[in-house]
Structure formats: C-alpha cells, structure tokens
Design a protein around this motif. Structure first.
Motif, PDB file in Angstrom:
ATOM      1  N   THR A   1       0.829  -1.204   0.000  1.00 45.12           N
ATOM      2  CA  THR A   1       0.000   0.000   0.000  1.00 45.12           C
ATOM      3  C   THR A   1       0.864   1.255   0.000  1.00 45.12           C
ATOM      4  N   ILE A   2       1.849   1.299   0.891  1.00 40.80           N
ATOM      5  CA  ILE A   2       2.721   2.469   0.991  1.00 40.80           C
ATOM      6  C   ILE A   2       3.561   2.609  -0.270  1.00 40.80           C
ATOM      7  N   PHE A   3       4.073   1.497  -0.766  1.00 37.40           N
ATOM      8  CA  PHE A   3       4.864   1.521  -1.998  1.00 37.40           C
ATOM      9  C   PHE A   3       4.035   2.112  -3.140  1.00 37.40           C
ATOM     10  N   GLY A   4       2.785   1.704  -3.237  1.00 39.74           N
ATOM     11  CA  GLY A   4       1.897   2.210  -4.287  1.00 39.74           C
ATOM     12  C   GLY A   4       1.660   3.706  -4.192  1.00 39.74           C
ATOM     13  N   HIS A   5       1.583   4.231  -2.976  1.00 39.11           N
ATOM     14  CA  HIS A   5       1.414   5.671  -2.789  1.00 39.11           C
ATOM     15  C   HIS A   5       2.668   6.444  -3.195  1.00 39.11           C
ATOM     16  N   ILE A   6       3.820   5.875  -2.914  1.00 42.64           N
ATOM     17  CA  ILE A   6       5.073   6.564  -3.223  1.00 42.64           C
ATOM     18  C   ILE A   6       5.390   6.485  -4.714  1.00 42.64           C
ATOM     19  N   ASP A   7       5.054   5.371  -5.354  1.00 39.21           N
ATOM     20  CA  ASP A   7       5.341   5.148  -6.780  1.00 39.21           C
ATOM     21  C   ASP A   7       4.352   5.951  -7.628  1.00 39.21           C
ATOM     22  N   THR A   8       4.617   7.234  -7.746  1.00 44.87           N
ATOM     23  CA  THR A   8       3.648   8.142  -8.376  1.00 44.87           C
ATOM     24  C   THR A   8       3.426   7.865  -9.858  1.00 44.87           C
ATOM     25  N   ASN A   9       4.426   7.363 -10.573  1.00 45.09           N
ATOM     26  CA  ASN A   9       4.217   7.085 -11.993  1.00 45.09           C
ATOM     27  C   ASN A   9       3.772   5.643 -12.250  1.00 45.09           C
ATOM     28  N   GLY A  10       3.686   4.836 -11.216  1.00 45.44           N
ATOM     29  CA  GLY A  10       3.157   3.476 -11.328  1.00 45.44           C
ATOM     30  C   GLY A  10       4.005   2.505 -12.121  1.00 45.44           C
ATOM     31  N   ASP A  11       5.315   2.752 -12.199  1.00 47.34           N
ATOM     32  CA  ASP A  11       6.168   1.863 -12.984  1.00 47.34           C
ATOM     33  C   ASP A  11       6.724   0.682 -12.193  1.00 47.34           C
ATOM     34  N   GLY A  12       6.375   0.579 -10.916  1.00 50.50           N
ATOM     35  CA  GLY A  12       6.799  -0.564 -10.121  1.00 50.50           C
ATOM     36  C   GLY A  12       8.143  -0.414  -9.449  1.00 50.50           C
ATOM     37  N   VAL A  13       8.781   0.731  -9.602  1.00 47.20           N
ATOM     38  CA  VAL A  13      10.033   1.016  -8.908  1.00 47.20           C
ATOM     39  C   VAL A  13       9.975   2.431  -8.360  1.00 47.20           C
ATOM     40  N   LEU A  14      10.676   2.632  -7.254  1.00 47.55           N
ATOM     41  CA  LEU A  14      10.760   3.956  -6.652  1.00 47.55           C
ATOM     42  C   LEU A  14      12.080   4.588  -7.024  1.00 47.55           C
ATOM     43  N   THR A  15      12.010   5.826  -7.488  1.00 46.59           N
ATOM     44  CA  THR A  15      13.233   6.595  -7.697  1.00 46.59           C
ATOM     45  C   THR A  15      13.490   7.387  -6.422  1.00 46.59           C
ATOM     46  N   GLU A  16      14.693   7.908  -6.310  1.00 51.36           N
ATOM     47  CA  GLU A  16      15.005   8.710  -5.127  1.00 51.36           C
ATOM     48  C   GLU A  16      14.126   9.958  -5.089  1.00 51.36           C
ATOM     49  N   GLU A  17      13.832  10.532  -6.253  1.00 45.34           N
ATOM     50  CA  GLU A  17      12.974  11.714  -6.301  1.00 45.34           C
ATOM     51  C   GLU A  17      11.554  11.395  -5.815  1.00 45.34           C
ATOM     52  N   GLU A  18      10.995  10.272  -6.258  1.00 51.49           N
ATOM     53  CA  GLU A  18       9.661   9.880  -5.783  1.00 51.49           C
ATOM     54  C   GLU A  18       9.670   9.678  -4.270  1.00 51.49           C
ATOM     55  N   PHE A  19      10.715   9.017  -3.798  1.00 47.85           N
ATOM     56  CA  PHE A  19      10.798   8.700  -2.371  1.00 47.85           C
ATOM     57  C   PHE A  19      10.932   9.949  -1.512  1.00 47.85           C
ATOM     58  N   THR A  20      11.818  10.859  -1.909  1.00 46.99           N
ATOM     59  CA  THR A  20      12.062  12.036  -1.082  1.00 46.99           C
ATOM     60  C   THR A  20      10.961  13.080  -1.199  1.00 46.99           C
ATOM     61  N   SER A  21      10.240  13.118  -2.312  1.00 49.01           N
ATOM     62  CA  SER A  21       9.187  14.117  -2.469  1.00 49.01           C
ATOM     63  C   SER A  21       7.846  13.636  -1.926  1.00 49.01           C
ATOM     64  N   HIS A  22       7.748  12.359  -1.574  1.00 53.67           N
ATOM     65  CA  HIS A  22       6.499  11.814  -1.047  1.00 53.67           C
ATOM     66  C   HIS A  22       6.195  12.379   0.331  1.00 53.67           C
ATOM     67  N   LYS A  23       4.990  12.817   0.499  1.00 56.87           N
ATOM     68  CA  LYS A  23       4.517  13.316   1.814  1.00 56.87           C
ATOM     69  C   LYS A  23       3.557  12.268   2.393  1.00 56.87           C
ATOM     70  N   PRO A  24       3.887  11.726   3.553  1.00 54.82           N
ATOM     71  CA  PRO A  24       2.981  10.762   4.185  1.00 54.82           C
ATOM     72  C   PRO A  24       1.627  11.400   4.474  1.00 54.82           C
ATOM     73  N   PRO A  25       0.562  10.620   4.428  1.00 56.51           N
ATOM     74  CA  PRO A  25      -0.761  11.195   4.754  1.00 56.51           C
ATOM     75  C   PRO A  25      -0.806  11.653   6.203  1.00 56.51           C
ATOM     76  N   ARG A  26      -1.578  12.687   6.447  1.00 60.20           N
ATOM     77  CA  ARG A  26      -1.718  13.206   7.813  1.00 60.20           C
ATOM     78  C   ARG A  26      -2.576  12.255   8.631  1.00 60.20           C
ATOM     79  N   ARG A  27      -2.218  12.134   9.879  1.00 58.93           N
ATOM     80  CA  ARG A  27      -2.983  11.283  10.803  1.00 58.93           C
ATOM     81  C   ARG A  27      -4.272  11.956  11.180  1.00 58.93           C
ATOM     82  N   LYS A  28      -5.316  11.157  11.339  1.00 58.89           N
ATOM     83  CA  LYS A  28      -6.580  11.688  11.826  1.00 58.89           C
ATOM     84  C   LYS A  28      -6.464  11.984  13.301  1.00 58.89           C
ATOM     85  N   ARG A  29      -7.035  13.092  13.718  1.00 60.91           N
ATOM     86  CA  ARG A  29      -6.969  13.469  15.132  1.00 60.91           C
ATOM     87  C   ARG A  29      -8.247  13.157  15.835  1.00 60.91           C
TER      88      ARG A  29
END
Length: 96
Positions: free
Chosen positions: A68-96
């Motif tokens: 699930t997390i990998f799919g969110h980070i892999d913005t272009n959906g090519d099945g691999v994470l680049t360093e740019e995808e990884f570092t620019s990914h913002k985790p979802p905010r937690r519900k309060r």
C-alpha cells in the motif's frame, strides 16, 4: 519546623517536575526515532538507484503495509521507486 516542611515540600515538587520533564523528553525521543523515514540508499539494497517492492518489503513498517505504501510513493506506477519519488512523497496526515 514549619519552614522545614515548606522546604521539604518545595524540594519534592522540584524533584517531581524534573523527573516528569526528563521522562517526557525520553518518551518523545523514542517515538521520534521509531517514525523516522529511512534513507533511500538504505532501501536500495542492490545499489542500482531504484527500489523495487521486493527491496521495500525488507524494511520495517507498521502493520506490514508495504504494498500500500509503496503504491502511494510510486507516483508514476512503474513498479520502482526513484530517489525523487521517495524524497518528495509526503505521508498522509494522521486523523486526530
């Protein structure tokens, strides 16, 4: 005698305050370290400049949500994470 009791009480309050403050700081540091994002290079196990799901699955994640997390980070959906995808990914905010 009355001054001795006041002094003793004051010392107890100061000691308790210092103890609670130290405990809160230690607790905060423990929580922080368990939620830090790993370095991209630590995930890129074969050193080819990208991270596959197989490599990503070797990392520790809560609830084993690797796909699930990998799919969110892999913005272009090519099945691999680049360093740019990884570092620019913002985790979802937690519900309060």
């Amino acid at each position: 005698m009355n001054n001795s009791i006041k002094l003793f009480s004051l010392c107890c309050v100061i000691g308790l305050t210092v103890s609670l403050s130290t405990h809160a700081q230690e607790r905060g540091q423990k929580n922080k370290s368990t939620h830090e994002r790993p370095q991209f290079s630590a995930l890129d196990l074969d050193g080819d400049g990208s991270v596959t799901l197989t490599e990503f699955e070797q990392s520790k994640l809560p609830n084993n949500e690797h796909a699930t997390i990998f799919g969110h980070i892999d913005t272009n959906g090519d099945g691999v994470l680049t360093e740019e995808e990884f570092t620019s990914h913002k985790p979802p905010r937690r519900k309060r």
